[in-house]
Design an enzyme around this catalytic site. Sequence first.
Site, PDB file in Angstrom:
ATOM      1  CD  GLN A   1      42.939 -20.887  16.948  1.00 51.83           C
ATOM      2  OE1 GLN A   1      42.254 -20.950  17.998  1.00 51.83           O
ATOM      3  NE2 GLN A   1      42.844 -22.028  15.948  1.00 51.83           N
TER       4      GLN A   1
ATOM      5  CB  SER B   1      37.276 -20.268  12.600  1.00 55.61           C
ATOM      6  OG  SER B   1      37.886 -21.288  13.316  1.00 55.61           O
TER       7      SER B   1
ATOM      8  CD  GLU C   1      48.356 -25.700  25.694  1.00 59.77           C
ATOM      9  OE1 GLU C   1      49.568 -25.639  25.836  1.00 59.77           O
ATOM     10  OE2 GLU C   1      47.476 -26.099  26.469  1.00 59.77           O
TER      11      GLU C   1
ATOM     12  CG  ASN D   1      32.377 -33.535  20.571  1.00 61.02           C
ATOM     13  OD1 ASN D   1      33.425 -33.135  20.575  1.00 61.02           O
ATOM     14  ND2 ASN D   1      31.741 -33.785  21.640  1.00 61.02           N
ATOM     15  CD  GLU D   2      28.571 -33.346  15.748  1.00 59.70           C
ATOM     16  OE1 GLU D   2      29.660 -32.553  15.538  1.00 59.70           O
ATOM     17  OE2 GLU D   2      27.580 -33.322  16.338  1.00 59.70           O
TER      18      GLU D   2
HETATM   19  C1  LIG Z   1      33.624 -21.222  21.899  1.00 59.53           C
HETATM   20  C2  LIG Z   1      34.464 -21.499  20.670  1.00 59.53           C
HETATM   21  C3  LIG Z   1      35.501 -20.680  20.594  1.00 59.53           C
HETATM   22  C4  LIG Z   1      36.084 -20.754  19.511  1.00 59.53           C
HETATM   23  N1  LIG Z   1      37.394 -20.219  19.354  1.00 59.53           N
HETATM   24  C5  LIG Z   1      37.914 -20.040  18.267  1.00 59.53           C
HETATM   25  C6  LIG Z   1      39.109 -19.190  18.043  1.00 59.53           C
HETATM   26  O1  LIG Z   1      39.557 -18.460  18.966  1.00 59.53           O
HETATM   27  N2  LIG Z   1      39.611 -18.971  16.873  1.00 59.53           N
HETATM   28  C7  LIG Z   1      39.261 -19.607  15.562  1.00 59.53           C
HETATM   29  O2  LIG Z   1      39.710 -19.592  14.722  1.00 59.53           O
HETATM   30  N3  LIG Z   1      38.290 -20.538  16.004  1.00 59.53           N
HETATM   31  C8  LIG Z   1      37.688 -20.763  17.051  1.00 59.53           C
HETATM   32  N4  LIG Z   1      36.618 -21.400  17.128  1.00 59.53           N
HETATM   33  C9  LIG Z   1      35.976 -22.159  15.830  1.00 59.53           C
HETATM   34  C10 LIG Z   1      35.940 -23.711  16.000  1.00 59.53           C
HETATM   35  O3  LIG Z   1      37.264 -24.214  15.465  1.00 59.53           O
HETATM   36  C11 LIG Z   1      34.951 -24.037  14.820  1.00 59.53           C
HETATM   37  O4  LIG Z   1      33.847 -23.857  15.218  1.00 59.53           O
HETATM   38  C12 LIG Z   1      34.867 -25.528  14.554  1.00 59.53           C
HETATM   39  O5  LIG Z   1      35.942 -25.812  14.169  1.00 59.53           O
HETATM   40  C13 LIG Z   1      33.735 -26.037  13.776  1.00 59.53           C
HETATM   41  O6  LIG Z   1      33.556 -25.237  12.792  1.00 59.53           O
HETATM   42  P1  LIG Z   1      32.261 -24.561  12.402  1.00 59.53           P
HETATM   43  O7  LIG Z   1      31.767 -23.710  13.502  1.00 59.53           O
HETATM   44  O8  LIG Z   1      32.464 -23.720  11.056  1.00 59.53           O
HETATM   45  O9  LIG Z   1      31.091 -25.614  12.092  1.00 59.53           O
HETATM   46  P2  LIG Z   1      31.107 -26.626  10.517  1.00 59.53           P
HETATM   47  O10 LIG Z   1      32.416 -27.080  10.131  1.00 59.53           O
HETATM   48  O11 LIG Z   1      30.308 -25.878   9.571  1.00 59.53           O
HETATM   49  O12 LIG Z   1      30.122 -27.694  11.088  1.00 59.53           O
HETATM   50  C14 LIG Z   1      28.608 -27.834  11.229  1.00 59.53           C
HETATM   51  C15 LIG Z   1      28.261 -29.002  11.805  1.00 59.53           C
HETATM   52  O13 LIG Z   1      28.485 -29.875  10.777  1.00 59.53           O
HETATM   53  C16 LIG Z   1      29.128 -31.097  11.438  1.00 59.53           C
HETATM   54  N5  LIG Z   1      30.185 -31.284  10.227  1.00 59.53           N
HETATM   55  C17 LIG Z   1      30.984 -30.795   9.776  1.00 59.53           C
HETATM   56  N6  LIG Z   1      31.605 -31.522   8.722  1.00 59.53           N
HETATM   57  C18 LIG Z   1      31.485 -32.802   9.070  1.00 59.53           C
HETATM   58  C19 LIG Z   1      31.865 -33.970   8.597  1.00 59.53           C
HETATM   59  N7  LIG Z   1      32.844 -34.231   7.703  1.00 59.53           N
HETATM   60  N8  LIG Z   1      31.226 -35.144   9.216  1.00 59.53           N
HETATM   61  C20 LIG Z   1      30.314 -35.254  10.048  1.00 59.53           C
HETATM   62  N9  LIG Z   1      29.839 -33.945  10.436  1.00 59.53           N
HETATM   63  C21 LIG Z   1      30.294 -32.734   9.983  1.00 59.53           C
HETATM   64  C22 LIG Z   1      29.910 -30.411  12.444  1.00 59.53           C
HETATM   65  O14 LIG Z   1      30.146 -31.485  13.259  1.00 59.53           O
HETATM   66  C23 LIG Z   1      28.950 -29.424  12.990  1.00 59.53           C
HETATM   67  O15 LIG Z   1      28.081 -30.254  13.887  1.00 59.53           O
HETATM   68  C24 LIG Z   1      35.600 -21.539  18.402  1.00 59.53           C
HETATM   69  C25 LIG Z   1      34.591 -22.322  18.489  1.00 59.53           C
HETATM   70  C26 LIG Z   1      33.991 -22.312  19.579  1.00 59.53           C
HETATM   71  C27 LIG Z   1      32.640 -23.118  19.753  1.00 59.53           C
END
Ligand SMILES: Cc1cc2nc3c(=O)[nH]c(=O)nc-3n(C[C@H](O)[C@H](O)[C@H](O)COP(=O)(O)OP(=O)(O)OC[C@H]3O[C@@H](n4cnc5c(N)ncnc54)[C@H](O)[C@@H]3O)c2cc1C
Length: 395
Positions: A127, A130, A245, A376-377
């Site tokens: 996928q 991100s 899914e 989760n947030e």
């Molecule tokens: C093990 C794992 C596997 C994954 N596999 C895939 C994959 O195969 N393909 C893919 O495309 N993606 C994948 N992901 C990505 C996943 O969807 C993102 O990590 C997730 O959506 C969070 O985005 P970010 O990491 O950019 O964090 P950010 O969006 O930058 O968030 C950082 C922090 O800020 C907080 N935050 C952000 N916005 C808000 C808000 N509006 N209010 C309050 N708090 C907020 C978040 O909760 C988090 O604590 C995977 C992630 C993990 C951990």
Amino acid sequence: MRLDVPAELEAFRKQVRAFVDEHAPGPKTRAGVRAPEPELLPAIRTWTAALYEAGFLGIDWPAEHGGRPDAHPLEPFIVVEEITRARTWLPIGAATLAAAAVIEFGTDEQRARFLPRIRAGEHIWCQLFSEPGAGSDLAALSTRARRDGDDWIVDGQKVWTTNGQHADMGYLLARTDPAASRHRGITAFAVPMDTPGITVRPLREITGTTDFNEVFLDGVRIPAANVLGGVDDGWRVGMSSLGHERSGVAARGVELAAVLTDLVELARGRTVGGRPALSDSATRQAIGALAARVQVNTAIVTMAKSRMAAGTDQPSDALLGKIFFSEVNHDLAHYGMTLQGVDGILTEADPHVPAGGWWQDAHLYSRAYTIAGGANEVLRNQVAERGLGLPREPR
Ligand SMILES: Cc1cc2nc3c(=O)[nH]c(=O)nc-3n(C[C@H](O)[C@H](O)[C@H](O)COP(=O)(O)OP(=O)(O)OC[C@H]3O[C@@H](n4cnc5c(N)ncnc54)[C@H](O)[C@@H]3O)c2cc1C
């Protein structure tokens, strides 16, 4: 909501259990959604193909592609439960997600090209959604696709790509119209991962394993025939397939129940203040509190399955389930470390580490579940807005 299980489903469960016992590729030794060692891939491909061939996967696909439209709606959940109960591998990658997009939005030619290869275990998908600057706020994605004759040329970077190092195909979202509003102007593509210009760089994680990757796209040519759905309509394609899914929810109940059993087993072999840990009232209370939360998790999963099967699920069911599961999972793993006392600092490589270091790995991995599939947030915000109808978060 129905909590009882019809008799024909018990027979189905037995059938799946026997099949898993006979064909599964052996135990999965680490917690979570992980990437296998490369030498396991052939066995996982064979296993995936066997599950499709037996009619245990792709149950909700069109009949001409091997689906069983007359199947009971709980059957997909039972299959996932039995694979999880056996502690073996679910098929890896994002093929289910990609298949949902291909089935709902793809052309007949795309369905004929992609679905049989997923069924045969020939195509592992990843996928590619991100990006470094677009996770929770996925609509901020900046990977760019420009039309050039019969092709699109893609430049950008993806990250967190689970099993990207093993994938044959990528399900990609890229921006095709930068002038359009954020959710418009995005297009979904199917891209072979061996296309020139794609570089997959595995990321070594705190667990010491490489389960996800950075993926760099540099002048990657994708034929226009690989666009999934309409040009500039990729947001709808991506969101719809993500919502499709559902059977994975079932793994959560079985997974936590198994970890709880292991926790009790771990406690049985430990001492606290020179006495067996299970005679220590603080330990008993801590395990009891976790057991109660595991039961609540099971109830949430049961409710979600029941509503999903009946088509009456609420927007917040899946979100609440994921938040609750990931937090209880973390706390179980954390208590597994607490029970080890100073042994908790031993690494998996140490011959004296309890349970072969399973708890060390599970503890380090457990944060991943609180982020993957939506942090989760952010999910809490969504529950507030979509589930409870509270005012929207200021943006
Ligand atoms: C093990 C794992 C596997 C994954 N596999 C895939 C994959 O195969 N393909 C893919 O495309 N993606 C994948 N992901 C990505 C996943 O969807 C993102 O990590 C997730 O959506 C969070 O985005 P970010 O990491 O950019 O964090 P950010 O969006 O930058 O968030 C950082 C922090 O800020 C907080 N935050 C952000 N916005 C808000 C808000 N509006 N209010 C309050 N708090 C907020 C978040 O909760 C988090 O604590 C995977 C992630 C993990 C951990």
